[in-house]
Design a protein around this motif. Structure first.
Motif, PDB file in Angstrom:
ATOM      1  N   ASN A  82      38.073  26.346 -23.521  1.00 45.68           N
ATOM      2  CA  ASN A  82      39.830  26.497 -23.574  1.00 45.68           C
ATOM      3  C   ASN A  82      39.875  26.075 -21.884  1.00 45.68           C
ATOM      4  O   ASN A  82      41.006  25.734 -21.565  1.00 45.68           O
ATOM      5  CB  ASN A  82      40.210  27.492 -24.008  1.00 45.68           C
ATOM      6  CG  ASN A  82      40.178  27.586 -25.566  1.00 45.68           C
ATOM      7  OD1 ASN A  82      39.655  26.656 -26.021  1.00 45.68           O
ATOM      8  ND2 ASN A  82      40.692  28.471 -25.702  1.00 45.68           N
ATOM      9  N   TYR A  83      38.904  26.399 -20.834  1.00 45.52           N
ATOM     10  CA  TYR A  83      39.385  26.571 -19.449  1.00 45.52           C
ATOM     11  C   TYR A  83      38.378  25.681 -18.750  1.00 45.52           C
ATOM     12  O   TYR A  83      38.785  24.632 -18.014  1.00 45.52           O
ATOM     13  CB  TYR A  83      39.618  28.033 -19.230  1.00 45.52           C
ATOM     14  CG  TYR A  83      40.353  28.592 -20.045  1.00 45.52           C
ATOM     15  CD1 TYR A  83      41.755  28.668 -19.503  1.00 45.52           C
ATOM     16  CD2 TYR A  83      40.080  29.559 -21.052  1.00 45.52           C
ATOM     17  CE1 TYR A  83      42.979  29.120 -20.309  1.00 45.52           C
ATOM     18  CE2 TYR A  83      41.072  30.451 -21.609  1.00 45.52           C
ATOM     19  CZ  TYR A  83      42.405  30.120 -21.627  1.00 45.52           C
ATOM     20  OH  TYR A  83      43.277  30.577 -22.184  1.00 45.52           O
ATOM     21  N   MET A  84      37.024  25.980 -18.813  1.00 43.28           N
ATOM     22  CA  MET A  84      36.145  25.148 -17.875  1.00 43.28           C
ATOM     23  C   MET A  84      36.078  23.914 -18.262  1.00 43.28           C
ATOM     24  O   MET A  84      36.302  22.933 -17.633  1.00 43.28           O
ATOM     25  CB  MET A  84      34.856  26.054 -17.942  1.00 43.28           C
ATOM     26  CG  MET A  84      33.666  25.483 -16.971  1.00 43.28           C
ATOM     27  SD  MET A  84      32.216  26.407 -17.139  1.00 43.28           S
ATOM     28  CE  MET A  84      31.211  25.266 -16.267  1.00 43.28           C
ATOM     29  N   ARG A  85      35.610  23.604 -19.429  1.00 40.14           N
ATOM     30  CA  ARG A  85      35.590  22.048 -19.927  1.00 40.14           C
ATOM     31  C   ARG A  85      36.974  21.464 -20.059  1.00 40.14           C
ATOM     32  O   ARG A  85      36.902  20.302 -19.879  1.00 40.14           O
ATOM     33  CB  ARG A  85      34.763  22.247 -21.152  1.00 40.14           C
ATOM     34  CG  ARG A  85      34.401  20.585 -21.762  1.00 40.14           C
ATOM     35  CD  ARG A  85      33.656  20.849 -22.955  1.00 40.14           C
ATOM     36  NE  ARG A  85      33.154  19.520 -23.301  1.00 40.14           N
ATOM     37  CZ  ARG A  85      33.796  18.753 -24.097  1.00 40.14           C
ATOM     38  NH1 ARG A  85      34.697  19.150 -24.833  1.00 40.14           N
ATOM     39  NH2 ARG A  85      33.033  17.454 -24.530  1.00 40.14           N
ATOM     40  N   ALA A  86      37.894  22.244 -20.338  1.00 38.27           N
ATOM     41  CA  ALA A  86      39.222  21.570 -20.442  1.00 38.27           C
ATOM     42  C   ALA A  86      39.985  21.570 -19.192  1.00 38.27           C
ATOM     43  O   ALA A  86      41.024  21.142 -19.283  1.00 38.27           O
ATOM     44  CB  ALA A  86      40.120  22.641 -21.348  1.00 38.27           C
ATOM     45  N   GLN A 300      25.473  16.701 -17.192  1.00 39.34           N
ATOM     46  CA  GLN A 300      26.126  15.930 -18.061  1.00 39.34           C
ATOM     47  C   GLN A 300      27.203  15.099 -17.884  1.00 39.34           C
ATOM     48  O   GLN A 300      27.531  14.136 -18.285  1.00 39.34           O
ATOM     49  CB  GLN A 300      26.039  16.698 -19.402  1.00 39.34           C
ATOM     50  CG  GLN A 300      24.600  17.048 -20.119  1.00 39.34           C
ATOM     51  CD  GLN A 300      24.868  17.646 -21.447  1.00 39.34           C
ATOM     52  OE1 GLN A 300      25.307  16.817 -22.242  1.00 39.34           O
ATOM     53  NE2 GLN A 300      24.093  18.512 -21.711  1.00 39.34           N
ATOM     54  N   TRP A 301      28.111  15.667 -17.172  1.00 42.46           N
ATOM     55  CA  TRP A 301      29.483  15.065 -16.711  1.00 42.46           C
ATOM     56  C   TRP A 301      29.503  14.906 -15.209  1.00 42.46           C
ATOM     57  O   TRP A 301      30.280  13.807 -14.822  1.00 42.46           O
ATOM     58  CB  TRP A 301      30.339  16.161 -17.065  1.00 42.46           C
ATOM     59  CG  TRP A 301      30.732  17.391 -16.074  1.00 42.46           C
ATOM     60  CD1 TRP A 301      30.138  18.655 -16.442  1.00 42.46           C
ATOM     61  CD2 TRP A 301      31.359  17.583 -14.832  1.00 42.46           C
ATOM     62  NE1 TRP A 301      30.576  19.372 -15.308  1.00 42.46           N
ATOM     63  CE2 TRP A 301      31.243  18.690 -14.493  1.00 42.46           C
ATOM     64  CE3 TRP A 301      32.262  16.609 -14.135  1.00 42.46           C
ATOM     65  CZ2 TRP A 301      31.768  19.134 -13.100  1.00 42.46           C
ATOM     66  CZ3 TRP A 301      32.848  17.132 -12.914  1.00 42.46           C
ATOM     67  CH2 TRP A 301      32.649  18.287 -12.422  1.00 42.46           C
ATOM     68  N   TRP A 302      28.864  15.632 -14.451  1.00 43.61           N
ATOM     69  CA  TRP A 302      29.245  15.369 -12.760  1.00 43.61           C
ATOM     70  C   TRP A 302      28.169  13.972 -12.407  1.00 43.61           C
ATOM     71  O   TRP A 302      27.021  14.307 -11.976  1.00 43.61           O
ATOM     72  CB  TRP A 302      28.867  16.534 -12.219  1.00 43.61           C
ATOM     73  CG  TRP A 302      29.305  16.667 -10.946  1.00 43.61           C
ATOM     74  CD1 TRP A 302      30.214  15.641 -10.421  1.00 43.61           C
ATOM     75  CD2 TRP A 302      29.004  17.810  -9.984  1.00 43.61           C
ATOM     76  NE1 TRP A 302      30.495  16.170  -8.891  1.00 43.61           N
ATOM     77  CE2 TRP A 302      29.829  17.103  -8.709  1.00 43.61           C
ATOM     78  CE3 TRP A 302      28.404  18.750  -9.654  1.00 43.61           C
ATOM     79  CZ2 TRP A 302      29.687  18.020  -7.325  1.00 43.61           C
ATOM     80  CZ3 TRP A 302      28.460  19.608  -8.694  1.00 43.61           C
ATOM     81  CH2 TRP A 302      29.130  19.327  -7.531  1.00 43.61           C
ATOM     82  N   PHE A 320      40.593  12.706 -14.179  1.00 45.10           N
ATOM     83  CA  PHE A 320      39.575  13.786 -14.041  1.00 45.10           C
ATOM     84  C   PHE A 320      39.517  14.428 -15.564  1.00 45.10           C
ATOM     85  O   PHE A 320      38.179  14.750 -15.765  1.00 45.10           O
ATOM     86  CB  PHE A 320      40.157  14.648 -13.057  1.00 45.10           C
ATOM     87  CG  PHE A 320      38.921  15.660 -12.829  1.00 45.10           C
ATOM     88  CD1 PHE A 320      38.263  15.515 -11.583  1.00 45.10           C
ATOM     89  CD2 PHE A 320      38.786  16.899 -13.429  1.00 45.10           C
ATOM     90  CE1 PHE A 320      36.982  16.161 -11.494  1.00 45.10           C
ATOM     91  CE2 PHE A 320      37.814  17.852 -13.025  1.00 45.10           C
ATOM     92  CZ  PHE A 320      36.833  17.457 -12.315  1.00 45.10           C
ATOM     93  N   ASN A 321      40.136  14.627 -16.216  1.00 45.05           N
ATOM     94  CA  ASN A 321      39.945  15.431 -17.576  1.00 45.05           C
ATOM     95  C   ASN A 321      39.243  14.523 -18.455  1.00 45.05           C
ATOM     96  O   ASN A 321      38.284  15.269 -18.972  1.00 45.05           O
ATOM     97  CB  ASN A 321      41.336  15.616 -18.355  1.00 45.05           C
ATOM     98  CG  ASN A 321      42.201  16.518 -17.810  1.00 45.05           C
ATOM     99  OD1 ASN A 321      41.757  17.121 -16.495  1.00 45.05           O
ATOM    100  ND2 ASN A 321      43.090  17.175 -18.520  1.00 45.05           N
ATOM    101  N   GLU A 322      39.004  13.309 -18.252  1.00 44.23           N
ATOM    102  CA  GLU A 322      38.280  12.520 -18.996  1.00 44.23           C
ATOM    103  C   GLU A 322      36.781  12.426 -18.448  1.00 44.23           C
ATOM    104  O   GLU A 322      35.803  12.501 -18.989  1.00 44.23           O
ATOM    105  CB  GLU A 322      38.896  11.056 -18.949  1.00 44.23           C
ATOM    106  CG  GLU A 322      38.004   9.884 -19.850  1.00 44.23           C
ATOM    107  CD  GLU A 322      38.440   8.550 -19.500  1.00 44.23           C
ATOM    108  OE1 GLU A 322      37.979   7.603 -19.129  1.00 44.23           O
ATOM    109  OE2 GLU A 322      39.813   8.411 -19.850  1.00 44.23           O
ATOM    110  N   PHE A 323      36.675  12.225 -17.008  1.00 42.03           N
ATOM    111  CA  PHE A 323      35.594  12.492 -16.421  1.00 42.03           C
ATOM    112  C   PHE A 323      34.971  13.814 -16.809  1.00 42.03           C
ATOM    113  O   PHE A 323      33.616  13.802 -16.970  1.00 42.03           O
ATOM    114  CB  PHE A 323      35.912  12.459 -15.013  1.00 42.03           C
ATOM    115  CG  PHE A 323      34.671  12.144 -14.135  1.00 42.03           C
ATOM    116  CD1 PHE A 323      34.067  11.051 -13.580  1.00 42.03           C
ATOM    117  CD2 PHE A 323      33.933  13.382 -13.370  1.00 42.03           C
ATOM    118  CE1 PHE A 323      33.161  10.910 -12.797  1.00 42.03           C
ATOM    119  CE2 PHE A 323      33.005  13.221 -12.477  1.00 42.03           C
ATOM    120  CZ  PHE A 323      32.598  11.787 -11.946  1.00 42.03           C
ATOM    121  N   LYS A 324      35.678  14.990 -16.711  1.00 40.24           N
ATOM    122  CA  LYS A 324      35.016  16.265 -16.983  1.00 40.24           C
ATOM    123  C   LYS A 324      34.681  16.502 -18.655  1.00 40.24           C
ATOM    124  O   LYS A 324      33.753  17.215 -19.117  1.00 40.24           O
ATOM    125  CB  LYS A 324      35.742  17.551 -16.655  1.00 40.24           C
ATOM    126  CG  LYS A 324      34.999  18.658 -16.720  1.00 40.24           C
ATOM    127  CD  LYS A 324      35.247  19.689 -15.490  1.00 40.24           C
ATOM    128  CE  LYS A 324      34.582  20.800 -15.682  1.00 40.24           C
ATOM    129  NZ  LYS A 324      35.035  21.823 -14.891  1.00 40.24           N
TER     130      LYS A 324
END
Length: 380
Positions: A82-86, A300-302, A320-324
């Motif tokens: 809900n917070y880190m990945r979002a 995996q995302w960075w 950025f949300n799509e990137f993360k």
């Protein structure tokens, strides 16, 4: 015009000449280059002093809404999803009150630990300037000087705590106390209030624990980098817009900024997601401890080959949300032993973190290529 007058003063020109130069700039429709803008940059100017917010402090410009505040700590899975990945900042109310440092770190206690032995880096100006004047003093001298009336606009200590004995008073914050989490650094920010940081971002997840005093925090989404003119800043990772007096002649897009507002009280913890822009004002005796960190699955995302913080929000970059969102769907968390404090925790600094990520991504890409080259079905 202020920038022109400063240049004229430096060049020892008369006031009449300075005013003439300023008028010429105005007639030609040009904007003087602020000192915070990189040489050669052109994407600034064209604004007006009549724009709402011109000349006001940064946290009085644009539109804001309050950041989310939780009175109960979530578990790791909830926090991660809900917070880190979002990519959502959040305040954990009173979460830092469980830190031993919250009760113990009085001035006398820290002086007893460091005294004249520990020399600390001190920024002279409370309104932060990257690359501004600094001094090095014994901690005891700093702790005495900050309360003097003649120092009310001066002195802000930034104290790296790596390998320091006081880390025994600090635990890695819940809800991310995981073996898979890599703390990069631990820093103490100390003043008698009145500080104003530049608007900046960091290459890491961030927990800011407020042990004393109050902080007002401005949080700006990564995709708003064009509105804060991040790509023309002289110092990478900062906005060239002054935090104490916004120049909407030089930076008119800033007038349309939308941001999250956080008010921190003693004992609160703020989670600032990776790369989220933030600007912080403090009040009263201020002790803040921040820990930058990453997770072992961040590779995996960075994608460091395409990651470019000042350019998010431009057509050439994904949101950025799509990137993360390419982060692991469910990142693992093996709980740390309850008695393990930061003095017993191995730090993995930013440079080492990025080196590991590059190697893991390279190995993963190589594995995908090899899999694609294998014959599919049939007899050999």
């Amino acid at each position: 015009m202020a920038d022109i007058l400063q240049r004229c003063e430096f060049m020892c020109l008369g006031m009449k000449c300075c005013l003439t130069l300023a008028l010429l700039w105005a007639v030609e429709g040009k904007t003087a280059r602020p000192a915070t803008v990189s040489p050669g940059a052109k994407d600034f100017g064209g604004g007006s002093p009549d724009l709402p917010g011109h000349g006001k402090p940064m946290q009085e410009v644009g539109t804001s809404k309050p950041v989310e505040v939780l009175s109960t700590l979530p578990d790791w899975a909830t926090f991660y999803q809900n917070y880190m990945r979002a990519n959502r900042p959040v305040v954990f109310k009173n979460a830092a009150r469980t830190q031993r440092a919250f009760e113990k770190w009085s001035d006398d206690y820290l002086i007893g630990r460091w005294g004249k032995r520990r020399v600390v880096d001190i920024e002279i100006k409370k309104v932060e300037e990257r690359g501004g004047p600094t001094v090095q003093w014994p901690f005891e001298k700093f702790a005495r000087e900050i309360y003097k009336e003649e120092r009310k606009d001066e002195l802000y200590a930034v104290i790296g705590l790596e390998d320091d004995e006081v880390l025994a008073d600090v635990d890695f914050p819940e809800p991310a106390r995981c073996e898979e989490v890599w703390p990069q650094s631990v820093t103490l920010w100390m003043s008698n209030g009145g500080t104003m940081s530049v608007l900046h971002n960091d290459d890491g997840e961030n927990f800011l624990m407020l042990l004393d005093g109050y902080k007002s925090v401005m949080l700006v989404h990564q995709d708003d980098a064009p509105k804060i003119y991040a790509d023309v800043a002289k110092v990478r990772g900062t906005s060239p817009v002054r935090q104490d007096s916004v120049d909407l002649v030089a930076f008119p897009r800033f007038a349309n900024i939308s941001w999250l507002h956080g008010e921190l009280e003693p004992g609160d913890t703020l989670f600032i997601p990776h790369t989220y822009w933030h600007q912080v004002n403090s009040r009263g005796r201020n002790l803040g401890v921040n820990i930058w960190w990453s997770h072992k699955e961040d590779w995996q995302w960075w994608d460091l080959k395409t990651y470019d913080a000042p350019r998010f929000g431009m057509d050439s970059m994904p949101p950025f949300n799509e990137f993360k969102a390419k982060a692991a769907t469910n990142a693992t968390c093996t709980p740390l032993p309850a008695d393990r404090h930061m003095g017993e925790t191995q730090l993995v600094d930013e440079g080492r973190t990025k080196e590991i990520i590059r190697k893991k991504r390279a190995r993963h890409a190589k594995g995908k290529r090899q899999t694609a080259q294998r014959p599919q079905g049939g007899e050999l």
